[in-house]
Scaffold this motif. Structure first.
Motif, mmCIF file in Angstrom:
data_model
loop_
_atom_site.group_PDB
_atom_site.id
_atom_site.type_symbol
_atom_site.label_atom_id
_atom_site.label_comp_id
_atom_site.label_asym_id
_atom_site.label_seq_id
_atom_site.Cartn_x
_atom_site.Cartn_y
_atom_site.Cartn_z
ATOM 1 N N LYS A 59 52.717 22.272 41.549
ATOM 2 C CA LYS A 59 53.808 22.765 42.387
ATOM 3 C C LYS A 59 53.527 24.185 42.866
ATOM 4 O O LYS A 59 53.010 25.007 42.118
ATOM 5 N N GLY A 60 53.862 24.443 44.129
ATOM 6 C CA GLY A 60 53.813 25.801 44.642
ATOM 7 C C GLY A 60 52.579 26.151 45.439
ATOM 8 O O GLY A 60 52.479 27.274 45.952
ATOM 9 N N LYS A 116 53.202 32.195 44.462
ATOM 10 C CA LYS A 116 52.552 32.986 45.491
ATOM 11 C C LYS A 116 52.765 34.467 45.206
ATOM 12 O O LYS A 116 53.889 34.905 44.951
ATOM 13 N N LEU A 117 51.680 35.236 45.262
ATOM 14 C CA LEU A 117 51.750 36.664 44.958
ATOM 15 C C LEU A 117 51.311 37.467 46.181
ATOM 16 O O LEU A 117 51.845 37.268 47.255
ATOM 17 N N ASP A 118 50.333 38.307 46.019
ATOM 18 C CA ASP A 118 49.952 39.244 47.073
ATOM 19 C C ASP A 118 49.350 38.525 48.286
ATOM 20 O O ASP A 118 48.510 37.633 48.145
ATOM 21 N N ALA A 119 49.782 38.931 49.462
ATOM 22 C CA ALA A 119 49.240 38.385 50.712
ATOM 23 C C ALA A 119 48.975 39.516 51.698
ATOM 24 O O ALA A 119 49.068 39.329 52.908
ATOM 25 N N SER A 120 48.627 40.682 51.175
ATOM 26 C CA SER A 120 48.378 41.835 52.026
ATOM 27 C C SER A 120 47.098 41.627 52.839
ATOM 28 O O SER A 120 46.315 40.712 52.590
ATOM 29 N N GLN A 121 46.888 42.527 53.785
ATOM 30 C CA GLN A 121 45.787 42.353 54.729
ATOM 31 C C GLN A 121 44.435 42.281 54.026
ATOM 32 O O GLN A 121 43.621 41.409 54.310
ATOM 33 N N TYR A 122 44.182 43.212 53.113
ATOM 34 C CA TYR A 122 42.897 43.189 52.424
ATOM 35 C C TYR A 122 42.740 41.941 51.558
ATOM 36 O O TYR A 122 41.640 41.392 51.431
ATOM 37 N N MET A 123 43.819 41.485 50.961
ATOM 38 C CA MET A 123 43.742 40.306 50.096
ATOM 39 C C MET A 123 43.245 39.080 50.874
ATOM 40 O O MET A 123 42.453 38.284 50.363
ATOM 41 N N VAL A 124 43.673 38.936 52.095
ATOM 42 C CA VAL A 124 43.368 37.709 52.837
ATOM 43 C C VAL A 124 42.237 37.897 53.836
ATOM 44 O O VAL A 124 41.903 36.972 54.566
ATOM 45 N N TRP A 125 41.629 39.077 53.848
ATOM 46 C CA TRP A 125 40.614 39.401 54.864
ATOM 47 C C TRP A 125 39.274 38.767 54.506
ATOM 48 O O TRP A 125 38.797 38.853 53.386
ATOM 49 N N ARG A 126 38.655 38.084 55.455
ATOM 50 C CA ARG A 126 37.307 37.507 55.353
ATOM 51 C C ARG A 126 37.093 36.751 54.031
ATOM 52 O O ARG A 126 36.195 37.075 53.248
ATOM 53 N N PRO A 127 37.852 35.730 53.788
ATOM 54 C CA PRO A 127 37.721 35.015 52.501
ATOM 55 C C PRO A 127 36.368 34.348 52.301
ATOM 56 O O PRO A 127 35.956 34.129 51.157
ATOM 57 N N PHE A 128 35.658 34.029 53.387
ATOM 58 C CA PHE A 128 34.343 33.411 53.201
ATOM 59 C C PHE A 128 33.349 34.392 52.591
ATOM 60 O O PHE A 128 32.386 33.989 51.930
ATOM 61 N N TYR A 129 33.600 35.689 52.795
ATOM 62 C CA TYR A 129 32.662 36.725 52.363
ATOM 63 C C TYR A 129 33.114 37.406 51.071
ATOM 64 O O TYR A 129 32.293 37.970 50.346
ATOM 65 N N PHE A 130 34.405 37.361 50.820
ATOM 66 C CA PHE A 130 34.962 38.039 49.645
ATOM 67 C C PHE A 130 35.699 37.025 48.769
ATOM 68 O O PHE A 130 36.898 37.143 48.522
ATOM 69 N N GLY A 131 34.975 36.011 48.314
ATOM 70 C CA GLY A 131 35.599 34.896 47.598
ATOM 71 C C GLY A 131 35.453 34.969 46.098
ATOM 72 O O GLY A 131 34.935 34.029 45.478
ATOM 73 N N ASN A 132 35.909 36.071 45.483
ATOM 74 C CA ASN A 132 35.708 36.222 44.044
ATOM 75 C C ASN A 132 36.879 36.987 43.429
ATOM 76 O O ASN A 132 37.385 37.956 44.014
ATOM 77 N N LEU A 133 37.282 36.558 42.252
ATOM 78 C CA LEU A 133 38.310 37.226 41.445
ATOM 79 C C LEU A 133 37.753 37.425 40.040
ATOM 80 O O LEU A 133 37.057 36.554 39.518
ATOM 81 N N ILE A 134 38.062 38.559 39.418
ATOM 82 C CA ILE A 134 37.568 38.836 38.076
ATOM 83 C C ILE A 134 38.723 39.393 37.247
ATOM 84 O O ILE A 134 39.345 40.398 37.622
ATOM 85 N N VAL A 135 38.998 38.743 36.108
ATOM 86 C CA VAL A 135 40.109 39.142 35.241
ATOM 87 C C VAL A 135 39.557 39.921 34.056
ATOM 88 O O VAL A 135 38.518 39.567 33.482
ATOM 89 N N ASP A 136 40.270 40.964 33.685
ATOM 90 C CA ASP A 136 39.886 41.784 32.542
ATOM 91 C C ASP A 136 39.760 40.916 31.295
ATOM 92 O O ASP A 136 40.597 40.051 31.040
ATOM 93 N N PRO A 137 38.711 41.119 30.465
ATOM 94 C CA PRO A 137 38.507 40.273 29.279
ATOM 95 C C PRO A 137 39.631 40.364 28.252
ATOM 96 O O PRO A 137 39.825 39.430 27.476
ATOM 97 N N LYS A 138 40.378 41.484 28.246
ATOM 98 C CA LYS A 138 41.424 41.670 27.231
ATOM 99 C C LYS A 138 42.829 41.601 27.797
ATOM 100 O O LYS A 138 43.769 41.302 27.060
ATOM 101 N N ASP A 139 42.972 41.890 29.087
ATOM 102 C CA ASP A 139 44.289 42.007 29.694
ATOM 103 C C ASP A 139 44.408 41.016 30.839
ATOM 104 O O ASP A 139 43.824 41.202 31.901
ATOM 105 N N SER A 140 45.190 39.967 30.638
ATOM 106 C CA SER A 140 45.322 38.925 31.659
ATOM 107 C C SER A 140 46.088 39.393 32.881
ATOM 108 O O SER A 140 46.099 38.712 33.904
ATOM 109 N N GLU A 141 46.732 40.557 32.790
ATOM 110 C CA GLU A 141 47.489 41.080 33.923
ATOM 111 C C GLU A 141 46.625 41.963 34.827
ATOM 112 O O GLU A 141 47.061 42.356 35.911
ATOM 113 N N LYS A 142 45.446 42.247 34.398
ATOM 114 C CA LYS A 142 44.564 43.143 35.143
ATOM 115 C C LYS A 142 43.493 42.312 35.834
ATOM 116 O O LYS A 142 42.669 41.681 35.180
#
Length: 1007
Positions: free
Chosen positions: A249-250, A294-320
Motif C-alpha cells: 500500500k502507498g 511518501k516522504l521527500d520529493a524536493s528538486q534534488y531528491m528527484v533530479w536525474r534518477p538514472f544517474y543518482f540511483g543510490n541510497l545509503i542508510v547509517d549502519p547504527k541509525d535507521s533514521e539517518k
C-alpha cells in the motif's frame, strides 16, 4: 634424396613465415602517467573493511579500474590493471572473509559516455589478483551482495545492455563462489535489467530488488517502462514477489523509471525507495514493504534518477540516510527532509561507505573522485592520489618542456606540464575553463590565449594568465531554431593557417579572427533526420536533456596538412563529407564505405600527413550494440575505402581515434575503448601496447609531438600518459623485424639540466614522473635472449670504455638508458656526510659509440650527446666545467688515498705500541676530515668538507665555472699538499720503518 628435398622446402617455408608481431614487439618503450589526480574522475562504487583498527578501501572507478588503499585512503594503488575492462559498477567485500572481494564490471550510472564491463570478477587475496567468474555479457552491474552466512552465496544485479535489447539483465545468483550462475529474477522484456539490490546483514535471507526498463540511443534516452518494479525475496533470492497495489500500500502509480533501494542495517524492516515515476519521491516502509509512506520529493531528491540511483542508510541509525545526487543529501529524520552536506566537495555523487564502528568516518565517490569525512559528513577531504581523470581530448604546444591541454568529463579544461623538475605534482595542473571539458587548444598565433570548449559547443577564448574568458560561440541565424552542437563538439586548429579555427554544428564554421566572426562554410552536412532531433522529449519518465543526446551534428573535423583547401568532416549520423575547395562545394563520400551500417557515428577523421587524397576514419557503432572497432582508409579522396583488418591483431573495443605518424606513413596508432593498438605496416597487422603496465583503458585521443616525437595519450579513466620518443617504432620495417637483433636509430641525447623544483606534497598526493634525462638507446631483438652475454657498452671517440649500461633480454623493442655520468669521486670517510659529492660528472657533448654484444655477435651505433637546447652556455664553457670538475675528482681521490694512508700508518703504529706516532698522524688526519662525532651534520669543516662543497658547486652547474671556483680549487690543492707533506715528513722522521701506502697501489685497489 626425397628427405633432403622436404627439408629444403621446410627451410624455405620457415624463412618465409611472418615475423611475430604482438604486444611483446612494441611494448618495450615505457610510458609515464602524468595524471592528474587534481580533478580525478568519477568514482562509481566504494567499499571498505575495517580490520585491527585499519580501514582498507576499494574505490571502483567509472573507467579507471579498482584502486586499493590499506591505510584509509592516504595512499592508493591500482589493482585491476590486468583485467580486460576498466569500468567498475560494484565492489563488495565478503563480510565473513575480507580476503574475498567481488567486483561487478560496467558502471551502472549509464550516462552517454559510459563504458562497458565483461562480468563479475573475484579476488581471494584481498584484491591483489582477480579472476573473471562469469556473466560476461552483462555489460553493466549495479550491485553485488555477499551472504554474510556463506561467502559462496552471492547475488549480482546485472543492469544489462544499455544500447540494445538483450537477455543479459536481471538478478543472478551463485551458490558455489562464482563457478556457476543462474538467473533468479528476469525482467518482463529484453530492455529491462536490475537497478539495485538491498539487504540487511541481520536478515540476509530477505532481499529487495528493483528492475529497470530503460534504453539509450545516440539521439535519445528512455528511463522507465513496463519492466520497472520493486521485488522482494525471503529465501535468499531464489524466489521473488513483485510489490503491487494488492500487496504493498502507498506506492505511486506505474510506470516506474529507475528505483534506488536501501534497507536499514540496524532495523531490517525499514526499507527506503526513491521511485522515479510521474510523481517521483522518496518512499519508506517500516514493515518490510507491506505499507509505504511518501516522504521527500524536493528538486534534488528527484533530479536525474538514472544517474543518482543510490541510497545509503547509517549502519547504527535507521533514521539517518544519505541520498546521492548533484550534492550529497542527508536526512536525520527518517527521510522526511534532507539537507545538503557535501560542502566543498565536487558534486554528482554515486556511492557512500560508512564505517560501522565509527559512523563519523565516511567515504563517498563523486564525479571528482573520492572524498573522506571524519565528522559524519560535515566536512570533506579530497583523496588527491587517484589519477582516474577522464580526458576526452588532448593537444600540446611547442614550449620546452611542452604543455599538455585537455578537457575532461564533468571536470573542465586543464593545462599541465609534460615534465617538471621533481615530478609533475597535482599543483602543476591549472584549470582553464568550466563545464564538461572537451577540446582545448593553445592559439598558435597568440600563445597567451587558449581555446576551450564545454558540452554543447560552449566555446571560449581564455587568457591563460588572467583567466579572462570571452564566449565566442556561433549563434543561429534569423528563423533558425537552434544550431545542433554535439555534446562533444569538435573544434580544430588549422595546420596551415596560424590562428584559423574550425567548429562544427550541423554546419562547419571557420574563424580567422579569434572568434570575432565566424564564416559558415558548408550547408547542413548531416542527414538532418527530424526523428533524431527531439531531444526535448528525451528522458523517459523524467525528462533529461543536457545536450548529451544531441544528434545530426558534426563530430570530427580534419583539414589536410598538405592542402588547406581539403577539409574532411565526419558526423554522428554516418556522413563523411569532403571539400577540396575550402568549403565552396561538398561531397558525401561516407556512403562509399563498405559495411558501414546504418548511420554510424564517425568518431574520428584523420587527414593524411603525406598525401592529401589519403584519410582515415573510425566508425563507432556501439550505440547500436556493436562493440567492435571499424577503421577505414581512402587514398583517392573517398571514392573508395579499405576496411583495415583488425581481427588478427586482437583489436578490441569500439574505435575512438586513429592517428598517422608524422614521419612514417606506415606507423598508425589506434585508440579504442579498451586500449592502444599500433601498426607498423600501414594497418595490416596490429599489436596492443602494454608498456609500463598500461591498462586496457579507453584511449579517446592522442597526439604525436612534432618536435620530441612523444606520443601523448588522452585516456578516459587514467589521465594523460606519455610514451617518450616513439621514433624506434618508425624503424620497425619488415627488414628490421626479420633481423636477429640490432640497434634502432639512436636519437641525440640532450643533457637536460639536472635541477630541482616543486615541493613535497606528502604521501597522500599523486606525482607523475618527468621525462627521462638519460640518453635513450633503443634496440631490437627478434627473440628473447637466453644464451651468452648481453651487454651494451659506451665508448668514447678514442675507443675507450666509458660505461656499461643495463639491458633487457625481452624480445621486441627495448630501450636501454645511460645517465651520461661518470663515476663519482671517492670521498674519504669522516664524521660528516658529503652529500654534494654523491654524483659523478657528466660526460662532454660529442659523438660516442654504442656497442652491443649479444652472444657471439656485436652491433654498433653512434650516440650524439648534445647540450640542453635551452642552455645559455657554449660547448667551450661546458669543457671548462668538465675539466675543472674532473680536476676536483682527482683531488678528492688523492685526498682519499692520503686519508687511507694516514689511517694505515696510525693502525700499524698502534699495533706496534708507537702511541705518540699514532696520535700524531691521527691529528694530521683531523686537518683533512671532520672527526667530531654526533651525526651526519656536525658543523665541523675541514679540507674534505671544503673540497666536496666546491665539487658540488662546480658539478651542479655545467656552464663555465666562476673565477673564484678556479682559484679555490688551486688553493685547496695546495693546502692538501701541505698536510700530506707534513704527514710524510713525520713518518719519515719517526716511523721506524713503517711504509706509507703508495698512491699507485691505492688506485689499483680502487679500480
Amino acid at each position: 634424396m626425397r628427405a633432403l628435398g622436404l627439408f629444403a622446402i621446410a627451410l624455405s617455408l620457415s624463412a618465409q613465415a611472418p615475423v611475430r608481431y604482438d604486444a611483446g614487439t612494441i611494448s618495450g618503450l615505457p610510458a609515464r602517467n602524468i595524471g592528474s589526480a587534481t580533478m580525478s574522475g568519477r568514482i562509481a562504487a566504494v567499499a571498505a573493511v575495517k580490520e585491527n583498527g585499519r580501514i582498507t578501501v576499494f574505490a571502483g572507478s567509472a573507467s579507471g579500474g579498482v584502486w586499493k588503499s590499506v591505510n584509509g585512503g592516504t595512499t592508493f594503488k591500482p589493482v585491476f590493471d590486468l583485467a580486460n575492462v576498466q569500468s567498475i559498477g560494484a565492489v563488495a567485500v565478503d563480510p565473513g572473509n575480507p580476503k574475498n572481494v567481488w567486483v561487478g564490471t560496467g558502471e551502472s550510472w549509464v550516462r552517454n559516455s559510459v563504458s562497458i564491463g565483461d562480468g563479475v570478477y573475484k579476488s581471494t587475496d584481498g584484491g591483489e589478483n582477480w579472476t573473471n567468474v562469469g556473466l560476461k555479457d552483462s555489460e553493466h552491474i549495479a550491485k553485488i551482495l555477499v551472504d554474510p552466512r556463506n561467502g559462496d552465496s552471492v547475488l549480482a544485479c546485472a543492469t544489462g545492455h544499455l544500447w540494445n535489447d538483450s537477455d543479459a539483465g536481471g538478478v543472478y545468483k551463485t551458490g558455489d563462489g562464482g563457478k556457476t550462475w543462474r538467473k533468479v529474477l528476469a525482467g518482463a522484456n529484453r530492455s529491462t535489467g536490475c537497478a539495485m539490490l538491498a539487504m540487511s546483514a541481520q536478515q540476509p535471507g530477505t532481499i529487495y530488488a528493483s528492475l529497470w526498463d530503460f534504453r539509450r540511443e545516440a539521439w535519445t534516452f528512455r528511463s522507465g517502462g513496463l519492466g520497472s518494479g520493486i521485488f522482494k525475496s525471503t529465501d535468499g533470492g531464489d524466489h521473488w514477489t513483485e510489490f503491487t497495489p494488492a500487496n504493498a500500500k502507498g506506492l505511486p502509480a506505474k510506470p516506474y523509471g529507475r528505483i534506488a533501494l536501501a534497507v536499514a542495517p540496524a532495523k531490517p524492516q525499514v526499507v527506503y525507495a526513491m521511485i522515479e515515476s510521474a510523481k517521483s519521491a522518496l518512499f519508506r516502509s517500516d514493515d518490510g514493504g507491506a505499507n509505504w509512506t511518501k516522504l521527500d520529493a524536493s528538486q534534488y531528491m528527484v533530479w536525474r534518477p538514472f544517474y543518482f540511483g543510490n541510497l545509503i542508510v547509517d549502519p547504527k541509525d535507521s533514521e539517518k540516510v544519505f541520498k546521492v545526487d548533484g550534492p550529497l543529501l542527508l536526512s536525520v529524520n527518517g527521510g522526511k527532509s534532507f539537507s545538503i552536506v557535501s560542502g566543498g566537495a565536487h558534486g554528482d555523487f554515486h556511492d557512500v561507505w560508512i564505517d560501522p564502528d565509527d559512523t563519523n568516518t565516511i567515504y563517498t565517490g563523486d564525479d571528482g573522485g573520492l572524498w573522506r569525512s571524519l565528522d559524519g559528513g560535515t566536512r570533506w577531504e579530497h583523496m588527491m592520489n587517484l589519477p582516474v581523470s577522464q580526458f576526452y581530448h588532448v593537444s600540446v604546444d611547442m614550449a620546452d618542456p611542452y604543455h599538455v591541454y585537455g578537457g575532461l568529463q564533468d571536470n573542465s579544461s586543464w593545462v599541465g606540464d609534460s615534465s617538471y623538475p621533481g615530478g609533475i605534482t597535482n599543483s602543476r595542473w591549472e584549470n582553464m575553463f568550466g563545464g564538461d571539458g572537451f577540446w582545448t587548444w593553445e592559439d598558435p598565433s597568440d600563445p597567451a590565449y587558449i581555446y576551450a570548449e564545454a558540452q554543447g559547443g560552449e566555446i571560449g577564448r581564455v587568457n591563460r594568465y588572467t583567466h579572462e574568458t570571452r564566449a565566442i560561440k556561433p549563434y543561429p541565424q534569423y528563423g533558425e531554431k537552434k544550431l545542433r552542437f554535439n555534446w562533444n563538439t569538435p573544434i580544430q586548429m588549422s595546420p596551415n593557417e596560424k590562428g584559423t579555427i574550425y567548429m562544427g554544428a550541423q554546419f562547419l564554421f571557420r574563424s580567422r579572427n579569434h572568434g570575432q566572426s565566424w564564416d559558415r562554410i558548408s550547408p547542413d552536412l548531416t542527414t538532418n533526420n527530424p526523428e533524431k532531433q527531439k531531444q526535448e522529449e528525451s528522458g523517459g519518465v523524467t525528462v533529461d536533456n543536457s545536450s548529451a543526446e544531441m544528434n545530426n551534428s558534426i563530430y570530427a573535423i580534419a583539414e589536410s596538412p598538405r592542402n588547406g583547401q581539403v577539409i574532411w568532416v565526419g558526423t554522428d549520423d554516418g556522413n563523411v563529407q569532403l571539400t577540396r575547395d575550402g568549403g565552396k562545394t561538398w561531397t558525401n563520400v561516407g556512403l562509399a564505405i563498405p559495411g558501414r551500417g546504418q548511420d554510424p557515428w564517425v568518431s574520428w577523421v584523420e587527414a593524411g600527413h603525406f598525401d592529401e587524397a589519403t584519410a582515415y576514419v573510425t566508425l563507432d557503432r556501439h550505440m547500436y550494440g556493436d562493440m567492435t572497432p571499424h577503421v577505414y582508409r581512402t587514398t583517392d579522396f573517398g571514392k573508395t575505402w579499405t576496411d583495415l583488418p583488425l581481427d588478427g591483431g586482437g583489436v578490441r573495443g569500439y574505435g575512438h581515434v586513429i592517428k598517422e605518424d608524422l614521419v612514417n606513413p606506415n606507423l598508425l596508432f589506434l585508440g579504442t575503448e579498451f586500449g592502444l593498438w599500433i601498426s607498423t605496416d600501414g594497418g595490416r597487422r596490429w599489436a596492443q601496447y602494454k608498456g609500463s603496465g598500461f591498462p586496457q583503458v579507453a584511449v579517446r585521443d592522442m597526439v604525436v609531438h612534432p618536435r620530441t616525437s612523444d606520443l601523448v595519450l588522452a585516456t578516459h579513466g587514467r589521465g594523460i600518459w606519455i610514451i617518450d620518443d616513439i621514433s624506434p617504432l618508425r624503424a620497425l620495417t619488415p627488414a628490421m623485424l626479420s633481423e636477429d637483433a640490432g640497434f634502432l636509430p639512436v636519437p641525440a641525447a640532450p643533457q637536460w639540466m639536472e635541477v630541482n623544483a616543486g615541493w613535497p606534497e606528502g604521501d597522500g598526493t599523486f606525482t607523475g614522473p618527468s621525462k627521462p634525462t638519460d640518453a635513450m638507446i633503443p634496440y631490437y631483438q627478434r627473440s628473447r635472449h637466453i644464451y651468452g652475454d648481453l651487454k651494451i657498452e659506451i665508448l668514447d671517440q678514442q675507443g675507450k670504455l666509458v660505461d656499461t649500461v643495463a639491458t633487457s633480454e625481452h624480445r621486441g623493442v627495448n630501450r636501454a638508458t645511460w645517465s651520461m655520468h661518470l663515476k663519482p669521486p671517492i670521498v674519504p670517510p669522516a664524521a660528516s656526510a658529503a652529500f654534494s659529492a654523491a654524483f659523478g660528472p657528466r660526460v662532454l657533448p660529442g659523438l660516442y659509440t654504442v656497442k652491443m654484444t649479444r652472444g657471439d655477435k656485436v652491433y654498433t651505433s653512434q650516440l650524439n650527446v648534445v647540450l640542453d637546447p635551452r642552455a645559455k652556455f657554449t660547448v667551450e664553457d661546458r669543457r671548462a666545467q668538465f675539466d675543472l670538475v674532473n680536476k676536483l675528482v682527482a683531488q678528492l681521490n688523492h685526498m682519499s688515498w692520503a686519508v687511507d694512508a694516514i689511517v694505515a700508518v696510525r693502525d700499524e703504529a698502534s699495533q706496534k705500541k708507537m702511541t705518540a706516532l699514532a696520535e700524531a698522524v691521527d691529528k694530521i688526519r683531523g686537518k683533512i676530515v671532520a672527526t667530531k662525532e654526533g651525526g651526519a651534520i656536525t658543523g665541523e669543516e675541514r679540507l674534505r668538507e671544503f673540497l666536496t662543497g666546491l665539487y658540488g658547486d662546480v658539478n651542479g652547474y655545467e656552464g663555465r665555472p666562476t673565477d673564484q671556483q678556479f682559484a679555490r680549487a688551486d688553493v685547496l690543492a695546495r693546502e692538501l699538499e701541505d698536510v700530506i707533506h707534513e704527514f710524510q715528513a713525520l713518518v719519515a722522521k719517526t716511523g721506524n720503518g713503517i711504509k706509507i701506502l703508495s698512491e699507485e697501489d691505492w688506485r689499483k685497489a680502487h679500480q
